[in-house]
Motif scaffolding. Structure first.
Motif, PDB file in Angstrom:
ATOM      1  N   SER A 127      37.663  41.041  28.117  1.00  0.00           N
ATOM      2  CA  SER A 127      36.289  40.524  28.096  1.00  0.00           C
ATOM      3  C   SER A 127      35.582  40.515  29.447  1.00  0.00           C
ATOM      4  O   SER A 127      34.435  40.099  29.526  1.00  0.00           O
ATOM      5  CB  SER A 127      36.287  39.110  27.495  1.00  0.00           C
ATOM      6  N   TRP A 133      35.296  31.779  33.346  1.00  0.00           N
ATOM      7  CA  TRP A 133      34.838  30.653  32.541  1.00  0.00           C
ATOM      8  C   TRP A 133      35.940  30.143  31.614  1.00  0.00           C
ATOM      9  O   TRP A 133      36.010  28.939  31.334  1.00  0.00           O
ATOM     10  CB  TRP A 133      33.595  31.059  31.741  1.00  0.00           C
ATOM     11  N   THR A 134      36.799  31.023  31.137  1.00  0.00           N
ATOM     12  CA  THR A 134      37.925  30.567  30.321  1.00  0.00           C
ATOM     13  C   THR A 134      38.878  29.721  31.156  1.00  0.00           C
ATOM     14  O   THR A 134      39.427  28.724  30.673  1.00  0.00           O
ATOM     15  CB  THR A 134      38.669  31.759  29.698  1.00  0.00           C
ATOM     16  N   ASP A 173      37.299  26.376  31.334  1.00  0.00           N
ATOM     17  CA  ASP A 173      37.400  25.695  30.039  1.00  0.00           C
ATOM     18  C   ASP A 173      38.805  25.138  29.818  1.00  0.00           C
ATOM     19  O   ASP A 173      38.974  24.011  29.333  1.00  0.00           O
ATOM     20  CB  ASP A 173      37.052  26.661  28.905  1.00  0.00           C
ATOM     21  N   GLU A 233      35.221  39.873  33.891  1.00  0.00           N
ATOM     22  CA  GLU A 233      35.499  38.905  34.944  1.00  0.00           C
ATOM     23  C   GLU A 233      34.873  37.535  34.674  1.00  0.00           C
ATOM     24  O   GLU A 233      35.498  36.502  34.900  1.00  0.00           O
ATOM     25  CB  GLU A 233      35.026  39.455  36.284  1.00  0.00           C
ATOM     26  N   ARG A 234      33.624  37.509  34.221  1.00  0.00           N
ATOM     27  CA  ARG A 234      32.989  36.213  33.962  1.00  0.00           C
ATOM     28  C   ARG A 234      33.727  35.458  32.859  1.00  0.00           C
ATOM     29  O   ARG A 234      33.940  34.249  32.957  1.00  0.00           O
ATOM     30  CB  ARG A 234      31.519  36.372  33.582  1.00  0.00           C
ATOM     31  N   GLU A 235      34.132  36.177  31.815  1.00  0.00           N
ATOM     32  CA  GLU A 235      34.864  35.540  30.723  1.00  0.00           C
ATOM     33  C   GLU A 235      36.185  34.964  31.223  1.00  0.00           C
ATOM     34  O   GLU A 235      36.580  33.857  30.838  1.00  0.00           O
ATOM     35  CB  GLU A 235      35.121  36.552  29.602  1.00  0.00           C
TER      36      GLU A 235
END
Length: 213
Positions: A138, A145-146, A149, A140-142
């Motif tokens: 998905s 952010w994961t 989270d 780098e940002r995903e």
């Protein structure tokens, strides 16, 4: 400077030279175990070490800095070896180990959640976590952010677990019964369920997908 003052200064200098941030953190963690997060202080840490307060202030000028050292010392206990080869299974195992270490310390999640510790052990843990997440499709940002989270979820759940009300605390039931909360009444048995291991695994499934073992 008198002879007595000179001796005291040399002694203090010796303490300062021999004391390390790790030793300060260990002493503060001992205080945490005895008194909880609200009982941790720079002064109390100095008393536990048997040194002057200024000696501890050399390494931790504020309580905020002391908590950062403590948080990093807690995270340093997370084993980073013998992790699964599969990236998602590796992330899941890292989160299990992270939660276990937080639970091993009284108010451990509260201490770690309240700091922004760009310290060696914390960065090593974050590097291991994000490297595993970067194997996903998905982007780098995903991955970033994961990671956030997952950390928010584990810290929040563990804080709740470490401060769960007594079994006979009926405030929630009384409040729901007295007001117009039909959904809460319907879900009350599940909301009262303190199976934190189950909640933890359920949350990982939602964040990482089931079958990530």
């Amino acid at each position: 400077m008198t002879k007595k003052q000179g001796t005291s200064a040399r002694s203090e200098s010796g303490h300062r030279a021999g004391l390390t941030p790790r030793a300060v953190a260990r002493a503060a963690l001992g205080l945490l175990a005895d008194r909880g997060a609200d009982g941790v202080s720079v002064r109390g840490t100095a008393e536990r070490l048997g040194v002057r307060m200024n000696t501890v202030l050399w390494h931790a000028k504020t309580k905020t800095r002391l908590l950062e050292l403590m948080a990093d010392a807690i995270v340093a206990e997370v084993p980073l070896d013998e992790l699964p080869a599969d990236p998602r299974a590796r992330v899941r195992e890292l989160m299990r180990r992270y939660r276990g270490v937080l639970l091993a310390h009284r108010d451990g999640a509260r201490v770690v959640a309240g700091t922004y510790a760009a310290e060696p052990a914390t960065l090593r843990f974050a590097e291991t976590l994000t490297a595993a997440l970067l194997h996903g499709p998905s982007g780098e940002r995903e991955a970033a952010w994961t990671a956030w989270d997952l950390l928010y979820f584990v810290l929040g759940l563990t804080q709740e677990e470490q401060s769960v009300p007594a079994a006979d605390d009926a405030r929630f039931d009384r409040a729901v019964a007295a007001g117009d909360y039909p959904a809460l009444r319907r879900l009350a048995p599940h909301l009262r369920d303190t199976s934190f291991d189950g909640r933890f695994e359920h949350g990982l499934d939602l964040l990482l997908g089931p079958g990530a073992e």
